[in-house]
Design an enzyme around this catalytic site. Structure first.
Site, PDB file in Angstrom:
ATOM      1  N   SER A 165       6.517   9.610  16.161  1.00 35.15           N
ATOM      2  CA  SER A 165       7.483  10.207  15.233  1.00 35.15           C
ATOM      3  C   SER A 165       7.595  11.704  15.460  1.00 35.15           C
ATOM      4  O   SER A 165       6.637  12.357  15.880  1.00 35.15           O
ATOM      5  CB  SER A 165       7.046   9.952  13.794  1.00 35.15           C
ATOM      6  OG  SER A 165       6.980   8.574  13.537  1.00 35.15           O
TER       7      SER A 165
HETATM    8  N1  SAH Z   1       2.945   6.336  13.264  1.00 34.81           N
HETATM    9  C1  SAH Z   1       3.345   6.545  14.631  1.00 34.81           C
HETATM   10  C2  SAH Z   1       4.759   6.094  14.904  1.00 34.81           C
HETATM   11  C3  SAH Z   1       4.789   4.703  15.378  1.00 34.81           C
HETATM   12  S1  SAH Z   1       6.386   4.017  15.675  1.00 34.81           S
HETATM   13  C4  SAH Z   1       3.136   8.019  14.957  1.00 34.81           C
HETATM   14  O1  SAH Z   1       2.210   8.600  14.472  1.00 34.81           O
HETATM   15  O2  SAH Z   1       3.874   8.575  15.758  1.00 34.81           O
HETATM   16  C5  SAH Z   1       6.286   2.584  14.670  1.00 34.81           C
HETATM   17  C6  SAH Z   1       5.291   1.538  15.065  1.00 34.81           C
HETATM   18  O3  SAH Z   1       5.389   0.479  14.114  1.00 34.81           O
HETATM   19  C7  SAH Z   1       5.521   0.895  16.429  1.00 34.81           C
HETATM   20  O4  SAH Z   1       4.412   1.124  17.238  1.00 34.81           O
HETATM   21  C8  SAH Z   1       5.690  -0.596  16.108  1.00 34.81           C
HETATM   22  O5  SAH Z   1       5.089  -1.459  17.065  1.00 34.81           O
HETATM   23  C9  SAH Z   1       4.989  -0.705  14.764  1.00 34.81           C
HETATM   24  N2  SAH Z   1       5.349  -1.845  13.938  1.00 34.81           N
HETATM   25  C10 SAH Z   1       6.566  -2.396  13.734  1.00 34.81           C
HETATM   26  N3  SAH Z   1       6.468  -3.451  12.897  1.00 34.81           N
HETATM   27  C11 SAH Z   1       5.146  -3.565  12.548  1.00 34.81           C
HETATM   28  C12 SAH Z   1       4.397  -4.461  11.709  1.00 34.81           C
HETATM   29  N4  SAH Z   1       4.968  -5.461  11.056  1.00 34.81           N
HETATM   30  N5  SAH Z   1       3.075  -4.259  11.608  1.00 34.81           N
HETATM   31  C13 SAH Z   1       2.447  -3.256  12.265  1.00 34.81           C
HETATM   32  N6  SAH Z   1       3.089  -2.381  13.066  1.00 34.81           N
HETATM   33  C14 SAH Z   1       4.430  -2.525  13.208  1.00 34.81           C
END
Ligand code: SAH
Length: 213
Positions: free
Chosen positions: A61
């Site tokens: 993010s």
């Molecule tokens: N928090 C991260 C951003 C991750 S992007 C940061 O610090 O930058 C969002 C993530 O959510 C992705 O890796 C995706 O695989 C995950 N995601 C999507 N649906 C999900 C679910 N049902 N359970 C767990 N993770 C999920």
């Protein structure tokens, strides 16, 4: 000052001009080297205010969105308390939350990413952060209830299991909307167990998907 330290200082200054006022959030972000969470080829871009690829078609993010979400969740509270993150990705936000929360439980549905996240976090030695490969749409019943829940992926609706796992007085923040654009929605569970909902910034996240891979 090292080049990396200078980039962090600049990122914090930019977050201030973007309107982030919460000093606890700013100092938590100052402590975590973002370069450790992106591919080494992207190290010079790590502090730009943009999402970056982390593999598996997912992104880290952008700093402003991380700061903004934490500011909304923390507002008026001393700590995030027991915290669940749905969508750990590369682990960056979990690392930032480590100093704002008593415990961070971060779940991620893609196995390859949770392994990368664990490796990224190891050198930082954050004893209160735990990572799990699981479908976060189901929450994390074995660690519930939570004082804070942060969802890092967008969905048309907030999964009911997550709302149910909020402690009285707890807060959940999630991007709600369609694939193209979402809005940050804050759900608060009052001490009397009624719920309130408030809406914040327009955002764009990768989709929240069911199941694991
Ligand atoms: N928090 C991260 C951003 C991750 S992007 C940061 O610090 O930058 C969002 C993530 O959510 C992705 O890796 C995706 O695989 C995950 N995601 C999507 N649906 C999900 C679910 N049902 N359970 C767990 N993770 C999920």
């Amino acid at each position: 000052m090292t080049a990396s330290a200078r980039m962090i200082v600049r990122m914090i200054a930019r977050l201030r001009t973007q309107g982030i006022r919460n000093e606890a959030v700013l100092s938590a972000m100052q402590r975590v080297p973002r370069t450790q969470f992106v591919d080494s080829g992207l190290a010079f871009n790590a502090y730009e205010d943009t999402p970056l690829p982390i593999g598996f078609q997912q992104t880290i993010s952008q700093p402003f969105v991380v700061a903004r979400m934490l500011e909304i969740l923390l507002a008026g509270r001393a700590s995030l308390g027991r915290t669940l993150e749905v969508g750990a990705g590369c682990g960056y936000q979990a690392a930032v939350m480590s100093s704002l929360a008593s415990d961070v439980f971060a779940v991620e549905r893609i196995r390859g990413l949770i392994e990368t996240a664990k490796e990224n976090l190891r050198p930082l030695r954050l004893p209160n952060v735990r990572m799990k490969h699981a479908d976060g749409m189901l929450g994390l019943p074995e660690a519930a209830p939570f004082d804070s829940i942060i969802v890092a992926a967008g969905a048309p609706q907030i999964p009911v299991a997550l709302v149910e796992q909020l402690a009285p007085g707890g807060r959940l923040l999630a991007p709600v909307g369609d694939q193209r654009t979402q809005q940050l929605v804050l759900v608060e569970r009052r001490e009397n167990n009624s719920f309130t909902e408030s809406r914040y910034d327009a955002v764009r996240f990768v989709p929240l998907l069911a199941g694991t891979e």
